[in-house]
Design an enzyme around this catalytic site. Sequence first.
Site: not given
Length: 909
Positions: A335, A639, A643
């Site tokens: 990310d 997070d 995800d």
Amino acid sequence: MPAAKTPSAEIAWHALAPEQCLLQLASQAGGLSDDEAGARLTTHGPNRLPTPRKHGPIRRFLLQFHNVLLYVMLVAGVIAALLGHWVDSAVIAAAVLINAIIGFLQEGKAESALDSIRSLLTTRATVIRDGQRREIDATELVPGDVVALSSGDKVPADLRLLHLHGLRTDEAALTGESLPVEKALEAVETDAPLGDRFGMAYSGTLVVQGQALGLVVSTGANTELGRINSLLANVTALSTPLLRQMDGFGRWLALAILGLVGVTFVLGTFWRGNDAADMFLMAIALTAAAIPEGLPAIMTVMLALGVQRMAKRQAIVRRLPAVETLGSVTVICTDKTGTLTRNEMTVQRVIGKQHVYDVGGTGYLPDGEIFKGETVVAPLQQPFLREIARAGLLCNDARWFDDRGNWSVEGDPTEGALLVLASKCGLDAHGEHRVAPRTHAIPFESEHRFMATLHQDGAHSRIYVKGAPERILEMCSREWHDEGPAPLDQDYWRRMAIDTASRGLRVLAIADKVLEWPQSTLAFADIDDGGFVLLGLVGIIDPPREEAIAAVAECHAAGVKVKMITGDHADTARAIGARLGIGVGKPALTGAEIALMDDARLRETVMAVDVFARASPEHKLRLVQAMQACGQIVAMTGDGVNDAPALKRADVGVAMGHKGTEAAKEAADVVLADDNFATISNAVREGRAIYDNLQKSILFMLPTNGGQALIVIAAILFQLALPLTPVQVLWINMVTSCTLSLALAAEPAESGIMVRRPRPPESSILSGFFVWRVVMVSLLMMIGGLSLFLWELERGTSLESARTMAVNVIVVGEMFYLVSSRYLFASVLNRDGLFGNRWVLICIAVCAVLQLLFTYAAPMQNLFGSAALTASEWLRVAAAGLLVLVGAELEKWIIRRFGLHRDARPAQA
């Protein structure tokens, strides 16, 4: 009231106007009646996520024993028990039990992740029914209900917004978007990405600012959160490379041992004519000699030590094999926000008509110099810089504070960045607010895209505005010059806004207007009248972490590809990627483009692209699966709830400890305590070191077992006196293999470990080359032990003394080989090689003491049939054992000299 026309899960609500949604669900602004709500609750069911069936604890525990290597170990334990060696049998049983317990404790990962997603659903909601507001349990919400939202609320179901006032929601858990999303009522395209559906508020997200009324369009499993929950439930977690390799190795080893024992039994019985009963006992001894019963314990201890070392580096491992898997990854999907970047918005550029400044420092720390070109300037001596910083400070609702050395922002991160800029410019916030107190304000709303504040500035009233450049430019007729306001140059400002945005910076325009007479209230008419002076533009970015830039470079040097998958817009993602060295000169792929590709096309494309933007949960999952289909070992960071499916599917799922949701942490194998990409790079280094050490331990243990087995085979086939009795074989295995191998678990990483290519995912834990080394060292041990045994018998030495010398030759040979095993290819004949690992020296010393007890202690002599040795006999034992060290070091020299292995390196540390 008529029933809803269509099941709510089948409609693109974001593409319909609010009135159409009300009509479709047969509802109205005053909400449903209680009777209608009750009827719909019966039809649609409660607003909660379904609970899956789970395995009971007994079944989960028993499944942990379904492993070929554990079967081999259990056979070894039974054999040891049959031979009456209860201590060794207990050690084997303990190793098997420890492995099973660890697997049992780690097993319910997916179920816990689902539980965490369910916990995101709010428990209470404010609903309008029969025209009256009331608070109800959120599980009682049904499609068609009208829900009221206010700042701080968690959205209880998927809503189509009907009315709003300054509504902004934090959707990071669902979309990965780093900033709160400004909501609007307008419909968008049917195929708009989740993050661009501005007329929707989704279950589980958080209201950051404003108020709204929303129509419930989906509940429970039909919500976006429910869709992710279903996606996660259907994702199959992959076995780790180490477990796959150890499973294959265990099968190979079991077949090899059984084949060797069977052939030896047949030859000894039918060729040499030995008694079948005696040969059966010999076969048991041979099996005991060949099985490395300490291997599961060594692997467990090595991984556990790796967990401890990684915890010190801020990586908390939830699943033991993931320690090593990190060392084998070929692709890291990460990310952007908070992992590669600081998740702290920072002003980096201030643009005026006559001046352009670059601002140093990152994050919310009040440190950083201001540059004009290459020259550091004193901000308070720059009138333009002082004025625009003052405007950003006063037209602001955020709070910036020092929490014991940890600077934080409460409120909008972009406004926080303006407060930090003012501090860097030397302005005192409290003093400025005293000089120009605010008397009124128009808060930011997506419809008008600006915020305005009214201040009493001496004898005048002054309006400050900040917002989208195109909107602020519409208000302005003049621009700031040091000599005084001048006519506005629209083309210059549009050009500078585009240039700043192309660098990945978010652009804000700031302007002010002095009113001709004092006033205490602010109205839209004051804005619409125009007459503002454009002060300038500020470029704001969530800057890359300096350590992340270095870590990405280190991963690239190690042959590990780094790919950025984010919910942010493509331009921002590309710009940040370029700063980090990710996807430089390559196009970015958006979620909309991924959706148009079939799986075959995605597999062809995925390895050529490094930046993926506006990615949904399905996109992330498909990307991970596509990379794995290309033969990659994938680590995935995340997070948010969105995800979790990809984290579970990846070979290693890595969740963020600070900003990560519980769903992400539960689905992950590793949790980063500091949310820092550099920690992943350190974990890759640690994982590679662990694999090296595991490989070294196997390469150490197998020749030990192989040497003993060859001695027994030679004695059987050539009808020699048995150099080792079964009980002596078990002594060697228990005291030396298990004990000495543990020393290699503490071996530090070799130099150059992060400039190697990742090992091929399909590679075996023992390559053909290492099989050769096992055979070579086994032969050296057999030659040393058997030759000295036969020579001593020729000289008239007693059988007990000759056997004692044979045992000690193997043990001393293992001590020498342990030192050599510290480096796979480099020489250990130097100070660091011989003395660099104190645990090697400690283990050798402990083993030496045990061998002295074995040789001289009367109880041990009675138990093992050993005999005391003289000094000259010890010298011959040492010389025979030294043969192993000389042979192993000579082989490594030949490999280095002629470059016979890809990982051979000239120096190790």
